[in-house]
Design a protein around this motif. Sequence first.
Motif, short mmCIF file in Angstrom:
data_model
loop_
_atom_site.label_atom_id
_atom_site.label_comp_id
_atom_site.label_asym_id
_atom_site.label_seq_id
_atom_site.Cartn_x
_atom_site.Cartn_y
_atom_site.Cartn_z
N UNK A 102 0.80 -1.22 0.00
CA UNK A 102 0.00 0.00 0.00
C UNK A 102 0.84 1.27 0.00
N UNK A 103 2.13 1.17 -0.24
CA UNK A 103 2.98 2.35 -0.37
C UNK A 103 3.43 2.44 -1.83
N UNK A 104 2.68 3.17 -2.64
CA UNK A 104 2.89 3.23 -4.09
C UNK A 104 2.87 1.83 -4.71
N UNK A 109 -4.65 -1.64 -6.78
CA UNK A 109 -5.61 -1.67 -7.88
C UNK A 109 -6.36 -3.01 -7.94
N UNK A 110 -5.67 -4.08 -7.57
CA UNK A 110 -6.34 -5.38 -7.47
C UNK A 110 -7.22 -5.42 -6.22
N UNK A 111 -6.74 -4.82 -5.15
CA UNK A 111 -7.52 -4.75 -3.91
C UNK A 111 -8.86 -4.06 -4.16
N UNK A 112 -8.83 -2.97 -4.89
CA UNK A 112 -10.06 -2.22 -5.18
C UNK A 112 -11.05 -3.06 -5.97
N UNK A 113 -10.55 -3.97 -6.79
CA UNK A 113 -11.41 -4.77 -7.65
C UNK A 113 -11.90 -6.06 -6.98
N UNK A 114 -11.18 -6.55 -5.97
CA UNK A 114 -11.46 -7.90 -5.47
C UNK A 114 -11.80 -7.99 -3.99
#
Length: 232
Positions: A102-104, A109-114
């Motif tokens: 979670x630092x850059x 982006x996968x977390x947001x989707x899954x």
Amino acid sequence: MTGTLYGLGLGPGDPELLTLKAHRLISGAQVIAYPTPDTGESFARSIAAAFIPDTAREIPIVIPMRSERFPAQEVYDSAAEEIAAALEQGQDVVVLCEGDPFLYGSFMYLYARLAERFPTEVVPGVSSLGAVTAAAGRPLIARDEVLTVLPATLPEAELEAQVRKSNAVAIMKIGRHLTKVRDLLEGLGLAERAVFVSHASLPEQNVRPLREAPETAPYFSMIILPGRDAHV
């Protein structure tokens, strides 16, 4: 029952800086996903390579390494679909991330989707900030100083404004922006305090005063400007 998605921080590059938890999850992984450039090997995979089981299925997430814009959302949409299919079959999926997820980190982006659809765990890793300051042998902040973390990709005027009002600064994503950052710090009279570090924790690690930095820099390099109270 679905599988669990793990966003796994690998640290800055030295495999010995993996956490025990990261080592355990990689060693027992059923499915491993990782970012990889469209040319050359995956840095994330190279960190974990010695611990990846021969039986693990691998999902490379191919990211074009070019200056022009590419369809990033499509890349992560496609990767998320493939990862979701494995999770729906009850397989755990370990996503390898350089540094901390979670630092850059691209894992966000996968977390947001899954993450809303599947059990998800984020496993922190040693951040590049810690690795760079350790390599430089320089404390970064002390007492009540405030650390500002900046991407070198910012427009020059915005970068300058942020540096001017900061006690201590870490500038990441140097790469092709080295000349811009060096000139900016020279112009502000701050270059004398600045330290350039590339490939922290790796055999090719390069640490030197900013004024002695090479003419070109890799993406995985950083310039730190320690606070005035942070000294040894």
